[in-house]
Scaffold this motif. Structure first.
Motif, PDB file in Angstrom:
ATOM      1  N   ASP A 193      30.797 -11.329  47.262  1.00 30.88           N
ATOM      2  CA  ASP A 193      30.248 -10.075  47.775  1.00 30.88           C
ATOM      3  C   ASP A 193      29.745  -9.178  46.651  1.00 30.88           C
ATOM      4  O   ASP A 193      28.737  -8.487  46.808  1.00 30.88           O
ATOM      5  N   ARG A 194      30.445  -9.189  45.516  1.00 34.39           N
ATOM      6  CA  ARG A 194      30.052  -8.306  44.417  1.00 34.39           C
ATOM      7  C   ARG A 194      28.665  -8.646  43.904  1.00 34.39           C
ATOM      8  O   ARG A 194      27.851  -7.743  43.670  1.00 34.39           O
ATOM      9  N   GLU A 195      28.365  -9.923  43.751  1.00 33.33           N
ATOM     10  CA  GLU A 195      27.039 -10.307  43.260  1.00 33.33           C
ATOM     11  C   GLU A 195      25.961 -10.029  44.307  1.00 33.33           C
ATOM     12  O   GLU A 195      24.855  -9.615  43.974  1.00 33.33           O
TER      13      GLU A 195
ATOM     14  N   ARG B  97      23.866 -13.172  54.097  1.00 37.22           N
ATOM     15  CA  ARG B  97      25.024 -13.037  53.205  1.00 37.22           C
ATOM     16  C   ARG B  97      25.996 -14.200  53.419  1.00 37.22           C
ATOM     17  O   ARG B  97      26.557 -14.739  52.459  1.00 37.22           O
TER      18      ARG B  97
ATOM     19  N   THR C 267      20.525 -15.315  44.885  1.00 41.09           N
ATOM     20  CA  THR C 267      20.482 -13.994  44.241  1.00 41.09           C
ATOM     21  C   THR C 267      19.829 -14.043  42.868  1.00 41.09           C
ATOM     22  O   THR C 267      19.401 -13.018  42.346  1.00 41.09           O
ATOM     23  N   ASP C 268      19.740 -15.239  42.282  1.00 38.94           N
ATOM     24  CA  ASP C 268      19.158 -15.363  40.946  1.00 38.94           C
ATOM     25  C   ASP C 268      17.638 -15.257  40.954  1.00 38.94           C
ATOM     26  O   ASP C 268      17.031 -14.923  39.925  1.00 38.94           O
TER      27      ASP C 268
ATOM     28  N   ASP D 210      26.147  -7.665  46.617  1.00 41.74           N
ATOM     29  CA  ASP D 210      26.000  -6.199  46.638  1.00 41.74           C
ATOM     30  C   ASP D 210      25.113  -5.726  45.489  1.00 41.74           C
ATOM     31  O   ASP D 210      24.299  -4.809  45.646  1.00 41.74           O
ATOM     32  N   SER D 211      25.259  -6.366  44.334  1.00 41.42           N
ATOM     33  CA  SER D 211      24.462  -5.998  43.164  1.00 41.42           C
ATOM     34  C   SER D 211      22.979  -6.256  43.410  1.00 41.42           C
ATOM     35  O   SER D 211      22.125  -5.432  43.073  1.00 41.42           O
ATOM     36  N   ALA D 212      22.662  -7.399  44.024  1.00 39.25           N
ATOM     37  CA  ALA D 212      21.268  -7.713  44.335  1.00 39.25           C
ATOM     38  C   ALA D 212      20.710  -6.717  45.345  1.00 39.25           C
ATOM     39  O   ALA D 212      19.569  -6.253  45.214  1.00 39.25           O
ATOM     40  N   GLU D 213      21.495  -6.375  46.352  1.00 36.74           N
ATOM     41  CA  GLU D 213      21.060  -5.399  47.347  1.00 36.74           C
ATOM     42  C   GLU D 213      20.781  -4.048  46.691  1.00 36.74           C
ATOM     43  O   GLU D 213      19.780  -3.384  47.004  1.00 36.74           O
ATOM     44  N   GLU D 214      21.652  -3.643  45.792  1.00 39.53           N
ATOM     45  CA  GLU D 214      21.495  -2.352  45.123  1.00 39.53           C
ATOM     46  C   GLU D 214      20.220  -2.319  44.280  1.00 39.53           C
ATOM     47  O   GLU D 214      19.479  -1.329  44.296  1.00 39.53           O
ATOM     48  N   LYS D 215      19.936  -3.398  43.574  1.00 34.42           N
ATOM     49  CA  LYS D 215      18.732  -3.457  42.747  1.00 34.42           C
ATOM     50  C   LYS D 215      17.465  -3.421  43.602  1.00 34.42           C
ATOM     51  O   LYS D 215      16.437  -2.896  43.175  1.00 34.42           O
TER      52      LYS D 215
END
Length: 215
Positions: A18-20, A37, A57-58, A22-27
């Protein structure tokens, strides 16, 4: 729920948490659909033998930035490609399940083809590339012709939209010329399910069209 066994024939990648995600969503300043998801937490994207690619996500940020998805398909996210110059779009609504296909050169949901109303069901059924549907006899696919039966009030503009949604190979000039003599066959041998979905995309414009061999 995604059937992990259905993924066994795909090229898979290490799952992310989830953390990774969430990071992609935030960017990207958006929210991914919940079903997308779920996939990423099983495999960070995948690729099939038919050329279908679902982004992890990459690469999802780079693909969406490069093709300016946020600008040309506002409210949508490019989640993959079919390997033939077309992208898969999903709404950035967290409850979204519908998967659309659009030409990379158009990138407009109004001209999209519905691949599936259920992203998870599409995956569980093999993530089929709808552009590679084989011969009718081999796959028992019902085919039809797309016929123009009424004059187009919007002229070339309406005809171009039909051409883009159905991915008609005939040139616009030839289509315009043929449209002067109705009924006019715009395209032959289209899988019925694909044709019906495309008519839904066209909305009111579909009233000027008819599908042969369809009740």
């Amino acid at each position: 729920m995604i059937d992990f066994q259905s993924l066994s024939t795909f090229e898979l990648y290490p799952a992310v948490d989830d953390r990774e995600i969430d990071s992609a969503e935030e960017k990207m300043a958006i929210k991914f659909p919940i079903v997308f998801r779920q996939l990423l937490k099983l495999t960070n994207g995948f690729e099939t033998e038919e050329g279908v690619v679902i982004f992890g996500t990459d690469i999802i940020i780079e693909r969406n930035e490069t093709y300016e998805v946020a600008e040309y398909a506002e409210g949508y996210l490019a989640v993959g490609s079919n390997g033939g110059g077309k992208f898969y779009l999903m709404s950035t609504n967290e409850d979204a399940t519908e998967l659309l296909q659009v030409d990379a050169g158009v990138m407009n949901p109004e001209f999209a083809t519905i691949v599936s109303g259920n992203f998870i069901e599409w995956i569980n059924n093999g993530a089929k590339n709808i552009d590679l549907i084989e011969d009718d006899e081999e796959n028992n696919v019902n085919l039809c012709d797309l016929i123009l039966i009424h004059p187009l009030s919007g002229g070339a503009t309406d005809l171009k939209k039909i051409q883009e949604v159905f991915n008609i190979k005939k040139g616009l000039f030839d289509l315009l010329k043929g449209s002067k003599q109705l009924p006019f066959v715009l395209m032959k041998d289209i899988p019925v399910d694909v044709a019906k979905n495309n008519l839904k995309v066209l909305g009111e414009l579909s009233r000027v069209l008819k599908l042969s061999n369809v009740d």
